[in-house]
Design an enzyme around this catalytic site. Structure first.
Site, mmCIF file in Angstrom:
data_model
loop_
_atom_site.group_PDB
_atom_site.id
_atom_site.type_symbol
_atom_site.label_atom_id
_atom_site.label_comp_id
_atom_site.label_asym_id
_atom_site.label_seq_id
_atom_site.Cartn_x
_atom_site.Cartn_y
_atom_site.Cartn_z
ATOM 1 N N ASP A 236 71.037 56.499 66.392
ATOM 2 C CA ASP A 236 70.614 54.391 65.639
ATOM 3 C C ASP A 236 69.229 54.659 66.369
ATOM 4 O O ASP A 236 69.458 54.016 67.741
ATOM 5 C CB ASP A 236 71.428 53.724 66.062
ATOM 6 C CG ASP A 236 70.676 52.456 65.143
ATOM 7 O OD1 ASP A 236 69.690 52.132 65.726
ATOM 8 O OD2 ASP A 236 71.653 51.870 64.201
ATOM 9 N N HIS A 237 67.965 54.395 66.018
ATOM 10 C CA HIS A 237 67.157 54.881 66.170
ATOM 11 C C HIS A 237 66.984 53.595 67.686
ATOM 12 O O HIS A 237 66.483 53.462 68.852
ATOM 13 C CB HIS A 237 65.658 54.762 66.319
ATOM 14 C CG HIS A 237 65.007 53.861 65.841
ATOM 15 N ND1 HIS A 237 65.294 53.172 64.538
ATOM 16 C CD2 HIS A 237 64.062 53.578 65.491
ATOM 17 C CE1 HIS A 237 64.088 52.402 63.619
ATOM 18 N NE2 HIS A 237 63.764 52.211 64.382
ATOM 19 N N HIS A 299 71.448 48.867 62.282
ATOM 20 C CA HIS A 299 70.029 48.331 63.711
ATOM 21 C C HIS A 299 70.632 46.907 64.460
ATOM 22 O O HIS A 299 70.499 46.503 65.220
ATOM 23 C CB HIS A 299 68.687 47.868 63.919
ATOM 24 C CG HIS A 299 68.174 49.390 63.645
ATOM 25 N ND1 HIS A 299 68.303 50.451 63.455
ATOM 26 C CD2 HIS A 299 66.798 49.578 61.923
ATOM 27 C CE1 HIS A 299 68.133 51.289 62.681
ATOM 28 N NE2 HIS A 299 67.087 50.673 62.064
HETATM 29 C C1 BG6 Z 1 64.093 52.120 60.133
HETATM 30 C C2 BG6 Z 1 63.828 50.765 58.730
HETATM 31 O O1 BG6 Z 1 65.749 52.013 60.357
HETATM 32 O O2 BG6 Z 1 64.004 50.711 61.074
HETATM 33 C C3 BG6 Z 1 62.642 50.786 58.334
HETATM 34 O O3 BG6 Z 1 64.802 52.729 57.226
HETATM 35 C C4 BG6 Z 1 61.975 49.804 59.972
HETATM 36 O O4 BG6 Z 1 62.765 50.290 57.192
HETATM 37 C C5 BG6 Z 1 62.350 50.799 60.820
HETATM 38 O O5 BG6 Z 1 60.812 49.905 59.040
HETATM 39 C C6 BG6 Z 1 62.225 49.402 61.632
HETATM 40 O O6 BG6 Z 1 62.166 49.904 62.753
HETATM 41 P P1 BG6 Z 1 61.291 49.732 64.258
HETATM 42 O O7 BG6 Z 1 61.268 50.126 65.574
HETATM 43 O O8 BG6 Z 1 59.806 49.488 63.953
HETATM 44 O O9 BG6 Z 1 61.724 48.236 64.540
#
Ligand code: BG6
Length: 551
Positions: A236-237, A299
């Site tokens: 989960d990034h 997230h």
């Molecule tokens: C991704 C989603 O996991 O996270 C995207 O699939 C979203 O839809 C993105 O835009 C948001 O990531 P960050 O790091 O830009 O907040």
């Protein structure tokens, strides 16, 4: 494992090692290689960089990316690897094999990756000599994911690379559409590629991890039929973002916040993940996902668990994840029959964001003209444990909102007695601790202060104590994928989601989605792009006598 280095012919990875100055002092213990490259001044001036550099360097390994032609590989994975290489954080003997369906030569793959890195890497402009050294270790394997022959080809490519590097550590990355995850996992197992005797083999699985509890549990069973849990890294990034990791540091490395981090002092919590972008060409995927699967299940539930968990006994992967699972399990379920009333869904119509005209969701590519996918969601959840009983957590997330901002705000209770009535009869603003995850990363505390002046009527105005990453550390935070790729190579699973964690999050989300499926969807579109979601979302929180924060 010890890597012995008998004299070998000059190899591609050695060019890389030479470029980064590692080969000259290559020792049998790769862990110390990069630390001695920093001067004392560098460490003092640049604490973040020093922090990253003082980490262990992973053992030599080969990263196999399934889905190498995809967006994720180009935008995130290869740029992150290149940035890690520039930081000197990749080991000598590191290679990448990109695997995808389209036929392509190694050099075509390298040139595509070069363009991607030039566009998306954190470090600009591209440094040609660094790129050449890095690119020498990029390989391409063209195969259908369903074809056993492709895995035989991969195996022989790996053996060739490994005969040069002398090391059989392998890290697989599933960056394909999710319908291939089970297939690829099974094929890796059949081809004997899921384990290696004296080396490590790990697999990183991208989101979406299932589309409901049953499919997530099924995917877990498939993965665990081939790999052991400690080989599986569910990514989960958000967990790779420095500011997200700092939630734990802020709470548990400081003495003053934790004593008040509970129902006695906190009125409520607001978690906002607002995006100003729309679906950006990902309409096909988004139609099946909606914001609840795209952002909330992963997230937001991660942010929630870090903000609400109990202190872990140690900072070991399982101790941290045990506490996260406990809090997720304490979230009060929203049963299907309450899903409609306990949530507010929205979908954007056309509008204007920062002076730019944008089309409505239903006009996006690969989106149905009568789509029922939600691009906005607000909900309230309760955590039934001693720390949080009775403290609502208000969550909102949406696309095409006025700005990009992710924040966790802790809104404290008012003082028990109001000594300073305001002149207009309103109450003084509550104290708010706001953890800004992005884009203007920092933490601020709002409190009331006397407005200077001799007037008899004492006036109080909210002011803020501010911490900003940029100002305090003076360096840009690394991209989340840099941290996570490095951790997976190091075998540190703390920032990855465990099986029970992912299932606990789905156990909360699934009944909501089921409840929606049985009811009429709202009349979409119900908010204009560039506004803060449907009016019902304001009414929803105002029913509890509270307001969304203005961000
Ligand atoms: C991704 C989603 O996991 O996270 C995207 O699939 C979203 O839809 C993105 O835009 C948001 O990531 P960050 O790091 O830009 O907040």
């Amino acid at each position: 494992m010890t890597v012995t280095a008998p004299p070998r012919p000059r190899l591609a990875w050695q060019a890389y090692a030479d470029w980064f100055g590692t080969a000259r002092r290559a020792s049998d213990n790769p862990s110390d290689r990069h630390n001695d490259k920093m001067t004392t001044e560098e460490r003092v001036d640049n604490p973040l960089r020093a922090g990253m550099r003082s980490q262990r360097t992973p053992e030599p390994n080969t990263l196999v990316i399934f889905g190498a032609s995809g967006d994720l590989t180009q935008r995130k994975l290869v740029p992150a690897l290149y940035d890690l290489a520039l930081e000197g954080l990749l080991p000598g003997g590191f290679s990448v094999v990109g695997m995808a369906r389209r036929p392509k030569s190694h050099s075509e793959f390298r040139s595509e990756m070069k363009d991607a890195v030039a566009r998306h890497s954190r470090t600009k402009p591209l440094q040609p000599s660094a790129w050449d050294a890095f690119a020498a270790n990029l390989h391409y394997c063209s195969a259908q994911f369903t074809d056993p022959e492709g895995y035989a080809q991969l195996a022989s490519m790996l053996e060739k690379i490994e005969s040069e590097t002398g090391c059989r550590n392998r890290l697989y990355y599933l960056a394909t559409p999710p319908n291939y995850y089970s297939e690829i996992t099974g094929r890796l197992g059949e081809a004997g590629l899921a384990s290696s005797d004296d080396c490590w083999t790990r697999i990183i699985v991208e989101k979406p991890f299932g589309h409901d509890l049953a499919s997530a549990a099924e995917l877990n069973r498939t993965l665990l039929g081939v790999f052991a849990e400690d080989q599986i890294y569910r990514i989960d990034h958000y967990l790779g973002k420095d500011t997200v990791q700092n939630i734990l540091v802020f709470r548990f490395a400081n003495g003053i916040f934790e004593p008040i981090w509970n129902r006695r002092y906190i009125d409520h919590v607001q978690i906002t993940v607002a995006e100003s972008l729309g679906v950006e060409g990902r309409g096909g995927y988004y139609e099946q996902a909606g914001v609840i699967r795209d952002i909330i299940q992963n997230h937001v539930m991660q942010l929630l668990s870090l903000a609400a968990m109990e202190p872990p006994a140690t900072f070991e992967p399982d101790a941290v994840r045990d506490e996260k699972v406990k809090v997720l399990r304490a979230v009060r379920p929203i049963p299907p029959e309450e899903a409609q009333d306990s949530t507010v869904r929205g979908q954007y119509g056309s509008g204007v964001i920062s002076g730019r005209k944008v089309v409505g969701y239903r006009e996006e590519e690969r989106v149905a003209k009568d789509s029922a996918a939600e691009t906005y969601l607000a909900l309230k959840l309760l955590i039934d444990n001693w720390r949080w009983a009775g403290v609502p957590f208000y969550i909102r997330s949406g696309k095409s909102l006025p700005k990009r901002v992710t924040e966790i705000a802790i809104i404290f209770r008012q003082p028990p007695l109001s000594l300073f009535p305001s002149t207009d009869g309103s109450r003084i603003d509550p104290n708010v601790l706001s953890i800004i995850i992005q884009p203007d990363e920092g933490i601020s505390l709002k409190f009331g202060s006397k407005v200077p002046g001799p007037q008899a009527a004492l006036r109080i105005r909210p002011v803020e104590m501010d911490f900003r990453y940029g100002t305090s550390f003076g360096v840009a935070a690394p991209d989340a994928y840099e941290r996570l790729l490095l951790d997976a190579m190091l075998g540190d699973a703390t920032l990855f989601t465990r099986r029970d964690e992912v299932e606990a999050a789905w156990a909360f989300i699934t009944p909501i989605v089921e409840g929606w499926a049985k009811a009429q969807p709202p009349r979409y579109p119900n908010y204009e792009a560039g506004t803060w979601g449907p009016d019902e979302a304001d009414e929803f929180i105002e029913r509890d006598g509270r307001k969304w924060r203005r961000l």
